[in-house]
Design an enzyme around this catalytic site. Structure first.
Site, short mmCIF file in Angstrom:
data_model
loop_
_atom_site.label_atom_id
_atom_site.label_comp_id
_atom_site.label_asym_id
_atom_site.label_seq_id
_atom_site.Cartn_x
_atom_site.Cartn_y
_atom_site.Cartn_z
N SER A 570 0.99 -0.87 -0.31
CA SER A 570 -0.29 0.19 0.26
C SER A 570 0.71 1.57 -0.21
O SER A 570 1.45 1.84 -1.00
CB SER A 570 -0.92 -0.15 1.32
OG SER A 570 -2.55 0.62 0.91
N ASP A 656 -9.93 -3.15 -5.36
CA ASP A 656 -8.93 -2.29 -4.58
C ASP A 656 -9.53 -1.10 -4.53
O ASP A 656 -9.07 -0.27 -5.45
CB ASP A 656 -8.16 -2.64 -4.49
CG ASP A 656 -7.40 -1.97 -3.32
OD1 ASP A 656 -7.68 -1.34 -2.10
OD2 ASP A 656 -5.79 -2.62 -3.71
N HIS A 691 -8.38 -4.68 -1.84
CA HIS A 691 -6.96 -3.92 -1.39
C HIS A 691 -6.58 -4.71 0.34
O HIS A 691 -5.26 -5.62 0.19
CB HIS A 691 -7.08 -2.92 -0.01
CG HIS A 691 -5.84 -2.59 0.20
ND1 HIS A 691 -5.19 -1.53 -0.56
CD2 HIS A 691 -5.43 -1.61 1.42
CE1 HIS A 691 -3.80 -0.72 -0.25
NE2 HIS A 691 -4.41 -1.09 0.92
#
Length: 719
Positions: A570, A656, A691
């Site tokens: 991320s 995501d 995600h």
């Protein structure tokens, strides 16, 4: 002897050509600078629809992602047996029929558990003081997930009268949760079903009123609604709507359950509104009006609110008390002073005690303080007695604090672990100071902490700051520079990386890797200043800290230059992209999980879910030319250039909403066009997840097994 690192050309699949993305240049100008993006076509125009219906993805884009997946599969096909071995090892370290220690609440105790072969938790309860063998299953995640490619359980909460269970689920990975209400007497769900929520929920004390958060068309959590059980969802009342798209809205409650809290926040400012849980139809009222840079959170003790705040220059936070009826800042009275370098992370308040979790010199501890009050004229004053602390002696460790469900209690629960010590769960009696071990994490395949070593070192950064680095390695690993090293980092949003136990990383360490965590700026590992020194115009400190940590470990003889495999996800994936551009020869390989690498384009696109709320973290390149220039200077995608890049594996999720799939897709496409080495450049997109990757406790291990197999493969340690 260590096998030399493999390159793509040495693979038996060198005749499998990599996908080459079509170049369709598109230009836009900002602040007098023209940006040209050759791969912007990978961003689906209907991306919001794809979040709800992945099958609606443009066939051309899907074909490209499928081709990348096929290429990655082919390039790593030799590692398939190793991936399976790693998966079985990691699965073998998980106790399949595991459960948490039950948490008491009135006549019952609640806990999640896993059953053998089950990927998802069961929510259970027993009579208070009863046996876990008599547990009643309130919600079976395995049954709920049956037949679904993806399933995630969001918030769950039982009503105060223990008759109803509200729970939120997401079956796409897009973080759009549907809330359902279960009658615990019958085990059946009621007709009340609320789609398109953030998944946050709180019960009022009447057991009939539920508060929840809806998302807007851009998937931003901005609206709080009130629902009465048994009434149509269309009649739900909007009780708060945030008009500033740069803020998100959250829900929580005080430990006393007297107040439900509406928390409005971005990454530097917060505002809390109170809902009286005994009077759920009354409008919310604000505690302290927001002002830029002021962050605070609220707890409750009888006539007082207890507030954790960074006001009045308290960078690492202080604690104040205020009357419930007059909570504005003019009435705040300090009860725990600010101490520079001691970051107060969280506060919980009970009937006769207050606890706080804090961190100093990158080590956590729990502080317990008795509470009382007295009357001074017309005013009630909250008093604190002598405090005591809970801490441990290892060089590096992790603590977690759970306040449970109850307010009138002297018991808290905390967990402890280190890189070598599996998690231990303790109950702590605040009245007597006695701690009781309730559970020790069981490793079915066996684990001897004495076989491993954990160290805390400090790497000098370019500006003289000392960056904490936590190491884990096997006691028999030679420290002569020959070992490959796996270096993990994050460094964003003030999130600190705990030196906690992980069963998965043992598979790397057992094969000769040294595992290291670089506690770089951008997190709060060394206080709030450690965070602010790694954001906005100081963001490059995050990247240089990580590089400094790697170079320090080389200088100290733990590994060699070009023998480090870097990993982050991320915002940590942004870190991976940046350091690959800045110091490619330091790293053998880079593994970037859902990497936020297209920073400039994303921060210029205010239609994306996270863009306006993220401007205080990175800067607003739409409005500010200097912030545009800063982001452009480090944005990984914008700084790809012709050079010898290390081996690289990027993982993405189609649905995501945080880091959209096209960021890593565009990045790999551009890298492939510019890379002058023959190292592997791989992209794997999970076409049925978001995600967090694959759902399920075992399927998630397969992603880790892929990452570790890649690291072992390029290090020549997979023989």
């Amino acid at each position: 002897m260590t096998t030399p690192p493999r390159s793509a050309s040495s693979s038996s699949h060198s005749d499998f050509p990599p996908p080459i993305a079509e170049c369709i240049p598109k230009s836009a100008s900002h602040h007098g600078v023209t940006l040209t993006d050759a791969y912007g076509w990978l961003r689906a125009d209907n991306w919001q629809e794809v979040m709800r219906k992945p099958e609606m993805l443009d066939p051309k884009i899907r074909a490209y992602l499928d081709a990348e997946n096929a290429y990655t599969e082919a390039m790593l096909s030799d590692t398939k047996p190793l991936q399976q071995t790693l998966f079985e090892e990691m699965k073998g370290r998980l106790k399949e029929d595991d459960r948490q220690v039950p948490q008491p609440d009135g006549p019952f105790e609640y806990f999640p558990r896993y059953v053998k072969g089950g990927q998802y938790p069961q929510l259970c309860r027993i009579a208070r003081g009863g046996s876990v063998d008599d547990a009643v299953v309130l919600l079976d995640g395995n049954a709920e997930a049956d037949g679904k490619a993806y399933w995630d359980l969001g918030d769950t909460a039982h009503s105060g009268d223990h008759k109803l269970l509200a729970y939120a689920t997401d079956d796409k990975g897009s973080e759009l949760y549907t809330i359902r209400i279960r009658d615990l007497a019958t085990g059946k769900d009621l007709a009340d079903e609320i789609p398109d929520t953030r998944g946050s929920l709180e019960w009022a004390n009447d057991g009939r009123t539920l508060f929840y958060i809806k998302v807007d068309d851009h998937q931003r959590p901005l609206m709080v609604y009130r629902h009465t059980i048994g009434t149509p969802i269309s009649e739900d009342q909007l009780i708060y709507e945030e008009k500033d798209s740069g803020f998100f809205v959250g829900l929580s409650s005080t430990q006393s359950r007297q107040f439900i809290l509406i928390d409005i926040h971005d990454h530097e400012t917060s505002e809390v509104h109170l809902l009286d849980s005994d009077h759920p139809t009354e409008p919310p009222r604000v505690v302290a009006q927001r002002r830029v840079g002021h962050q605070y959170s609220v707890e409750h003790h009888r006539d007082h609110l207890v507030i954790l705040t960074n006001s009045d220059g308290a960078e690492d936070f202080r604690i104040v008390a205020a009357p419930v009826e007059l909570p504005n800042e003019a009435n705040w009275r300090e009860i725990v002073a600010h101490k520079p370098g001691r970051l107060i992370l969280d506060v919980s308040v009970f009937k006769t005690y207050m606890t706080r979790l804090e961190r100093e010199e990158s080590l956590p501890r729990i502080i317990v303080t008795p509470l009382s009050s007295h009357t001074d004229g017309e005013h009630k004053i909250l008093d604190l007695a002598a405090e005591s602390s809970i801490k441990f002696d290892e060089e590096a460790y992790a603590l977690g604090l759970s306040s449970g469900y109850e307010f009138d209690t002297t018991r808290i629960r905390f967990s402890y672990s280190s890189m070598t010590t599996p998690a231990e769960t303790y109950d702590y009696d605040m009245a007597t100071g006695v701690r009781t071990l309730r559970k020790r994490q069981e490793i079915p395949s066996g684990h001897n902490s004495a076989d491993y070593v954990t160290r805390r070192l400090y790497a000098p950064a370019a500006d003289g700051e000392l960056v904490p680095v936590t190491l884990l390695y096997k006691a028999t690993t030679p420290l002569d520079g020959s070992a490959p090293l796996f270096l993990y980092g994050y460094g964003a949003y003030g999130i600190a990386m705990p030196a906690a136990f992980s069963t998965g990383r043992l598979s790397l360490v057992d094969r000769g890797f040294i595992f290291a965590i670089a506690h770089i700026r951008g997190g709060k590992d060394k206080g709030f200043r450690w965070y602010t020194d790694g954001k906005m115009k100081k963001k490059p400190n995050t990247f240089s800290d990580f590089i400094a940590a790697g170079e320090f470990l080389v200088a100290k003889g733990y590994t060699q230059r070009g023998r480090i495999v870097a990993n982050g996800g991320s915002a940590g994936g942004m870190l991976m992209g940046a350091v690959a551009n800045m110091a490619p020869d330091l790293f053998l390989g880079v593994i970037a999980d859902v990497p936020f690498v297209d920073v400039l384009n994303t921060m210029l696109d205010e239609t994306l879910p996270l863009t306006p709320p993220e401007w205080p973290e990175w800067g607003n390149p739409l409005a500010n030319a200097d912030e545009f220039a800063t982001i452009r200077s480090y944005s990984p995608y914008d700084n790809v250039t012709a050079m010898n890049y290390p081996h690289l594996l990027a993982l993405a999720g189609l649905t995501d909403p945080r880091v959209t799939y096209w960021e890593p897709a565009k990045w790999i496409a551009k890298l492939r066009a510019h890379n002058t080495s023959d190292n592997l450049l791989l992209l794997k997109t999970n076409m049925g997840a978001g995600h967090g990757g694959a759902s399920g406790r075992f399927d998630g291990l397969k992603d880790t097994a892929l990452n570790y197999a890649f690291a072992l493969h390029i290090a020549g340690a997979d023989a």
